[in-house]
Scaffold this motif. Structure first.
Motif, PDB file in Angstrom:
ATOM      1  N   GLY A 136       0.825  -1.215   0.000  1.00 37.79           N
ATOM      2  CA  GLY A 136       0.000   0.000   0.000  1.00 37.79           C
ATOM      3  C   GLY A 136       0.850   1.252   0.000  1.00 37.79           C
ATOM      4  O   GLY A 136       0.541   2.231  -0.686  1.00 37.79           O
ATOM      5  N   GLY A 137       1.932   1.253   0.758  1.00 34.91           N
ATOM      6  CA  GLY A 137       2.837   2.408   0.788  1.00 34.91           C
ATOM      7  C   GLY A 137       3.484   2.667  -0.550  1.00 34.91           C
ATOM      8  O   GLY A 137       3.620   3.813  -0.983  1.00 34.91           O
ATOM      9  N   VAL A 138       3.875   1.606  -1.235  1.00 34.29           N
ATOM     10  CA  VAL A 138       4.495   1.754  -2.553  1.00 34.29           C
ATOM     11  C   VAL A 138       3.477   2.290  -3.560  1.00 34.29           C
ATOM     12  O   VAL A 138       3.790   3.160  -4.375  1.00 34.29           O
ATOM     13  CB  VAL A 138       5.091   0.399  -3.018  1.00 34.29           C
ATOM     14  N   VAL A 139       2.256   1.804  -3.500  1.00 35.03           N
ATOM     15  CA  VAL A 139       1.210   2.283  -4.414  1.00 35.03           C
ATOM     16  C   VAL A 139       0.914   3.753  -4.160  1.00 35.03           C
ATOM     17  O   VAL A 139       0.805   4.558  -5.101  1.00 35.03           O
ATOM     18  CB  VAL A 139      -0.065   1.418  -4.288  1.00 35.03           C
ATOM     19  N   VAL A 140       0.792   4.132  -2.887  1.00 34.91           N
ATOM     20  CA  VAL A 140       0.527   5.543  -2.548  1.00 34.91           C
ATOM     21  C   VAL A 140       1.690   6.414  -3.002  1.00 34.91           C
ATOM     22  O   VAL A 140       1.489   7.500  -3.561  1.00 34.91           O
ATOM     23  CB  VAL A 140       0.251   5.691  -1.039  1.00 34.91           C
ATOM     24  N   LEU A 153       1.504   6.887  -6.752  1.00 32.62           N
ATOM     25  CA  LEU A 153       0.433   7.804  -7.147  1.00 32.62           C
ATOM     26  C   LEU A 153       0.792   9.242  -6.831  1.00 32.62           C
ATOM     27  O   LEU A 153       0.499  10.158  -7.604  1.00 32.62           O
ATOM     28  CB  LEU A 153      -0.876   7.414  -6.465  1.00 32.62           C
ATOM     29  N   LEU A 154       1.407   9.472  -5.677  1.00 27.71           N
ATOM     30  CA  LEU A 154       1.754  10.837  -5.305  1.00 27.71           C
ATOM     31  C   LEU A 154       2.852  11.412  -6.190  1.00 27.71           C
ATOM     32  O   LEU A 154       2.852  12.608  -6.485  1.00 27.71           O
ATOM     33  CB  LEU A 154       2.167  10.893  -3.837  1.00 27.71           C
ATOM     34  N   THR A 155       3.772  10.593  -6.592  1.00 25.34           N
ATOM     35  CA  THR A 155       4.801  11.114  -7.493  1.00 25.34           C
ATOM     36  C   THR A 155       4.217  11.448  -8.858  1.00 25.34           C
ATOM     37  O   THR A 155       4.762  12.289  -9.567  1.00 25.34           O
ATOM     38  CB  THR A 155       5.961  10.116  -7.647  1.00 25.34           C
TER      39      THR A 155
END
Length: 139
Positions: free
Chosen positions: A9-13, A16-18
């Motif tokens: 989940g942290g990697v996906v977030v 997306l934020l980048t």
């Protein structure tokens, strides 16, 4: 080997934020090239979200949006009509013929302005203002 769901989940977030870096440049590329104006709050908030999670990408997003001008709301447009043309819409008794004025504005600006709209705010002028624009008051 099992990867915890929080890491995924942290990697996906993070991914997306980048992708939101320089939101205004990505979402509204037609705004690029503006020099100044009112700041679009939606773009400012999206860029600020980038600062909350990653300081450097958020600052880069703000920098890119300010540098390209994409953070600014689009400006309004103005148009002018020569006073001599507008003189044709004034009747002999000094009143403005709305139909003629609407036809002049339609031909000069290419836009149909509803002059009979009840929401239209009309301002009264003075003789000095008429003289400033080259009109001869007749009443």
């Amino acid at each position: 080997m099992r990867i915890p769901s929080r890491v995924i989940g942290g990697v996906v977030v993070a991914a997306l934020l980048t992708q939101l870096t320089a939101c205004g440049t990505l979402f509204w590329p037609d705004r690029r090239g503006q020099i100044d104006g009112k700041i679009d709050p939606v773009i400012a908030v999206l860029d600020a979200v980038g600062i909350l999670f990653y300081v450097i990408p958020g600052l880069i997003a703000f920098g890119v949006d300010f540098a390209t001008g994409a953070i600014y709301l689009p400006g309004g447009s103005t148009a002018q009509v020569a006073p001599e043309k507008l003189n044709e819409a004034i009747t002999a008794d000094g009143k403005v013929d709305k139909a003629k004025l609407q036809a002049i504005l339609q031909s000069e600006l290419g836009k149909n302005l509803p002059l009979n709209d009840p929401r239209l705010i009309q301002h009264r002028g003075s003789v000095e203002q008429l003289a400033m624009y080259g009109f001869k008051p007749a009443a």
